[in-house]
Scaffold this motif. Structure first.
Motif, PDB file in Angstrom:
ATOM      1  N   GLN A   1       0.834  -1.194   0.000  1.00 34.29           N
ATOM      2  CA  GLN A   1       0.000   0.000   0.000  1.00 34.29           C
ATOM      3  C   GLN A   1       0.875   1.253   0.000  1.00 34.29           C
ATOM      4  O   GLN A   1       0.635   2.191  -0.762  1.00 34.29           O
ATOM      5  CB  GLN A   1      -0.883  -0.049   1.241  1.00 34.29           C
ATOM      6  CG  GLN A   1      -1.839   1.066   1.438  1.00 34.29           C
ATOM      7  CD  GLN A   1      -2.628   0.864   2.728  1.00 34.29           C
ATOM      8  OE1 GLN A   1      -2.266   0.064   3.589  1.00 34.29           O
ATOM      9  NE2 GLN A   1      -3.697   1.595   2.855  1.00 34.29           N
TER      10      GLN A   1
ATOM     11  N   ALA B   1       2.693   1.708  -3.371  1.00 29.88           N
ATOM     12  CA  ALA B   1       1.788   2.223  -4.404  1.00 29.88           C
ATOM     13  C   ALA B   1       1.573   3.723  -4.240  1.00 29.88           C
ATOM     14  O   ALA B   1       1.525   4.467  -5.224  1.00 29.88           O
ATOM     15  CB  ALA B   1       0.454   1.490  -4.354  1.00 29.88           C
TER      16      ALA B   1
ATOM     17  N   ARG C   1       4.857   5.667  -5.209  1.00 27.44           N
ATOM     18  CA  ARG C   1       5.071   5.683  -6.663  1.00 27.44           C
ATOM     19  C   ARG C   1       4.078   6.586  -7.386  1.00 27.44           C
ATOM     20  O   ARG C   1       4.237   6.869  -8.553  1.00 27.44           O
ATOM     21  CB  ARG C   1       4.942   4.270  -7.221  1.00 27.44           C
ATOM     22  CG  ARG C   1       6.130   3.408  -6.878  1.00 27.44           C
ATOM     23  CD  ARG C   1       6.121   2.097  -7.604  1.00 27.44           C
ATOM     24  NE  ARG C   1       5.949   2.304  -9.032  1.00 27.44           N
ATOM     25  CZ  ARG C   1       5.239   1.498  -9.821  1.00 27.44           C
ATOM     26  NH1 ARG C   1       4.623   0.462  -9.331  1.00 27.44           N
ATOM     27  NH2 ARG C   1       5.147   1.738 -11.106  1.00 27.44           N
TER      28      ARG C   1
ATOM     29  N   ASP D   1       1.072   5.902  -8.376  1.00 27.77           N
ATOM     30  CA  ASP D   1       0.416   5.255  -9.504  1.00 27.77           C
ATOM     31  C   ASP D   1      -1.090   5.524  -9.456  1.00 27.77           C
ATOM     32  O   ASP D   1      -1.586   6.175  -8.558  1.00 27.77           O
ATOM     33  CB  ASP D   1       0.732   3.760  -9.563  1.00 27.77           C
ATOM     34  CG  ASP D   1       0.241   2.995  -8.356  1.00 27.77           C
ATOM     35  OD1 ASP D   1      -0.459   3.584  -7.519  1.00 27.77           O
ATOM     36  OD2 ASP D   1       0.544   1.798  -8.267  1.00 27.77           O
TER      37      ASP D   1
ATOM     38  N   LEU E   1      -3.537   3.743  -8.735  1.00 27.01           N
ATOM     39  CA  LEU E   1      -4.318   2.938  -7.805  1.00 27.01           C
ATOM     40  C   LEU E   1      -5.093   3.796  -6.820  1.00 27.01           C
ATOM     41  O   LEU E   1      -6.227   3.499  -6.480  1.00 27.01           O
ATOM     42  CB  LEU E   1      -3.394   1.976  -7.058  1.00 27.01           C
ATOM     43  CG  LEU E   1      -4.043   1.056  -6.023  1.00 27.01           C
ATOM     44  CD1 LEU E   1      -4.941   0.041  -6.716  1.00 27.01           C
ATOM     45  CD2 LEU E   1      -2.986   0.342  -5.214  1.00 27.01           C
TER      46      LEU E   1
END
Length: 142
Positions: free
Chosen positions: A42, A45, A48, A50, A52
């Motif tokens: 988590q 993500a 980064r 991203d 999501l």
């Protein structure tokens, strides 16, 4: 207990000490490691940046997702280490496990606006870990 053949005193049959965790403590250790790994993923993500994570509203306790990502990444690593320590069966490891599970619950509660389903699952896992570590039997030598 049975008396010894020489009459020197009682002998204890079976193991006198359980140095490793068992039962609910093993369950808690496995769940701590699982929850820690999920928090690491988590956090990675979020760091980064991203696609999501989608932030749609402004909340009272807002923070950028990269900042939350670092918090979850570091806390996840600490939770995994605590989960491994719980397998020792030591009381201090159980206390640390409860402490990091509480911190995990708090972090995931604050994470609710960003990814609610994931946060609710991790809050439930942390609640189970706290229960398992508190209800688990500590075996001591008599």
């Amino acid at each position: 207990m049975a008396s010894s053949a020489t009459g020197a005193g009682p002998t204890v049959r079976g193991p006198q000490r359980y140095p490793h965790a068992s039962g609910w403590t093993i369950f808690a250790g496995v769940m701590l490691i699982s929850a820690g790994m999920m928090a690491v993923f988590q956090g990675a993500a979020a760091v980064r940046k991203d696609g999501l994570l989608i932030v749609t509203r402004s909340y009272v306790y807002s923070m950028n997702t990269e900042g939350w990502g670092w918090i979850h990444l570091i806390l996840g690593i600490v939770v995994v280490v605590a989960g491994v320590a719980v397998f020792s069966g030591a009381f201090w490891a159980r206390a640390v496990g409860v402490g990091v599970a509480v911190l995990g619950m708090l972090a995931n509660f604050l994470w609710l606006p960003y990814y609610p389903l994931w946060a609710i699952v991790l809050i439930a896992i942390d609640a189970l870990v706290i229960w398992a570590l508190c209800v688990g039997k500590v075996v001591r030598e008599a």
